[in-house]
Design an enzyme around this catalytic site. Structure first.
Site, mmCIF file in Angstrom:
data_model
loop_
_atom_site.group_PDB
_atom_site.id
_atom_site.type_symbol
_atom_site.label_atom_id
_atom_site.label_comp_id
_atom_site.label_asym_id
_atom_site.label_seq_id
_atom_site.Cartn_x
_atom_site.Cartn_y
_atom_site.Cartn_z
ATOM 1 N N ALA A 234 -5.030 -1.145 3.410
ATOM 2 C CA ALA A 234 -5.246 -0.794 2.007
ATOM 3 C C ALA A 234 -6.688 -0.498 1.631
ATOM 4 O O ALA A 234 -6.935 0.241 0.673
ATOM 5 C CB ALA A 234 -4.730 -1.924 1.121
ATOM 6 N N ASP A 296 -1.428 4.190 4.764
ATOM 7 C CA ASP A 296 -2.564 5.106 4.931
ATOM 8 C C ASP A 296 -3.248 4.659 6.217
ATOM 9 O O ASP A 296 -4.153 3.832 6.210
ATOM 10 C CB ASP A 296 -3.492 5.009 3.725
ATOM 11 C CG ASP A 296 -4.639 6.000 3.797
ATOM 12 O OD1 ASP A 296 -4.626 6.865 4.691
ATOM 13 O OD2 ASP A 296 -5.556 5.898 2.972
ATOM 14 N N CYS A 349 -6.029 10.858 6.835
ATOM 15 C CA CYS A 349 -7.036 11.844 6.427
ATOM 16 C C CYS A 349 -7.582 12.540 7.674
ATOM 17 O O CYS A 349 -8.785 12.560 7.926
ATOM 18 C CB CYS A 349 -8.153 11.196 5.605
ATOM 19 S SG CYS A 349 -9.001 9.823 6.406
#
Length: 411
Positions: A234, A296, A349
């Site tokens: 996170a 993520d 990303c």
């Protein structure tokens, strides 16, 4: 006694060496590299010089090679110093006399004379850089047909994106701070002003988050009733803040206690809350299922090359493969924690297919296709119903980071 400005150039040289020789990030190298540099402005200057040298490295090297009879080795100190000199002159508009006065003392003897001669030759030629940086050959090969558009987006550092705590107040914040909005709850401002001085920072009206980085949490939507959301890996916490602001009861898990402390500070500033767990997701399991899970995942972060140009030079095929294996492991663990009917969003990303499409293709859940109306105008889902962004997209509006996002729903 040091020449004024010399400590900053010495620090920039250390930063460049840390990235190119040791494979460190600019952030990792920053603390040690700026030791002995007094003043925030000079520390920022050191990073800016190193970052511009990395952003334009192939083009700076081409200029250097055009002015030398025998090519300098890639790791030769005169080449490193010349990279910094040219970055200052051609990118940071430092006057040539100031470049010479603050960079040549980094060398001595013959290397010093060589660097001075090369720089003087390029000055007489009125050397220029191309309109946008050239990518290293291996990077351009990996990124394929989009490489040219991505490279064009690297010419200038990105604007400042804010995610608003209250999306309904987007018009109010746009009037208050200026800038443009590309989605409800988003605001884009020019770079330059100190974040802490902007209206709304102290009372938690917003947090800094690239537009692309805000999309994964948006794709989980709002809870139906008292929904429970799990944010894995996170930190630094922007996505967890989004989930809490949307009404989810959030559990945020990350292995870095230090980064989670910073996340907790942002939650307090924004008047939001989450249950924070310090744990490695590979060794941790929740007590029960969750209605929404956001992973993520750790990645090579090549999609952040606009703001972190070091990723253009230190990421290897081996690192990409290692990250993909970790991501696959984490994704399959996360899928087992999903409640019936719950949503799972996976994001990285990274611009590497091995970390995005190839990882997502191996999960057995039913894909919930991402819809065009969930995305900024000008960004479309892939034919598979996934999302792939890169820095060359929305170029007229200032671009965005490179992300891969996929979404599934449990039966």
């Amino acid at each position: 006694m040091d020449i004024p400005g010399l400590p900053a150039r010495r620090a920039a040289l250390r930063l460049l060496d840390a990235v190119l020789r040791r494979g460190e990030t600019l952030d990792q190298a920053g603390h040690n590299a700026v030791q002995g540099v007094s003043g925030e402005a000079d520390r920022a200057l050191a990073r800016a010089i190193a970052a511009e040298a990395l952003r334009w490295l192939p083009d700076l090297d081409a200029l250097i090679d055009s002015a030398t009879r025998d090519p300098l080795p890639d790791d030769a100190k005169p080449r490193a110093v010349l990279r910094l000199m040219l970055a200052q002159w051609l990118r940071l508009d430092t006057p040539p006399h100031a470049v010479v006065a603050t960079a040549l003392p980094l060398l001595s003897g013959g290397p010093k004379r060589l660097a001075h001669g090369v720089f003087a030759t390029l000055g007489r030629r009125e050397a220029q850089l191309p309109t946008h940086p050239s990518l290293p050959a291996a990077v351009a090969a990996r990124w394929g047909i989009r490489a040219g558009d991505i490279a064009a987006a690297l010419a200038v550092p990105p604007p400042l994106d804010l995610t608003l705590r209250d999306a309904a107040a987007t018009a109010d914040w746009a009037a208050r701070l200026g800038g443009q909005t590309l989605l409800p709850g988003h605001l884009r401002l020019p770079r330059g002003e100190a974040i802490e001085r902007l209206a709304g920072f102290a009372d938690g009206g917003w947090w800094v988050q690239d537009l692309a980085a805000s999309l994964p949490a948006r794709l989980l939507g709002a809870p139906r009733g008292a929904g429970r959301a799990l944010d894995l890996c996170a930190a630094p916490g922007g996505k967890a803040l989004q989930l809490a602001a949307a009404g989810w009861t959030v559990t945020a898990v990350d292995s870095s206690a230090r980064r989670l402390e910073r996340m907790a500070e942002n939650f307090a500033r924004c008047g939001l809350s989450a249950d924070v767990v310090v744990a490695d997701v590979r060794d941790w399991a929740p007590a029960g299922p969750y209605d929404a899970i956001l992973l993520d995942a750790p990645c090579t972060a090549t999609g952040t090359c606009r703001r972190h140009p070091d990723v253009l030079h230190r990421i290897t095929r081996g690192q990409i493969a290692d990250m993909a294996a970790l991501q696959r492991d984490l994704l399959h663990r996360a899928a087992g924690w999903l409640a019936p009917g719950g949503r799972l969003v996976y994001a990285v990303c990274s611009l590497e297919r091995e970390e995005g499409e190839d990882v997502a293709a191996g999960l057995g859940l039913a894909i919930e296709p991402i819809r065009p109306d969930e995305l900024p105008v000008g960004i479309a889902p892939t034919p598979q119903g996934w999302l792939r962004t890169d820095p060359g997209m929305l170029a007229a509006e200032g671009g965005l980071d490179g992300f891969f996002v996929a979404r599934w729903q449990a039966g």
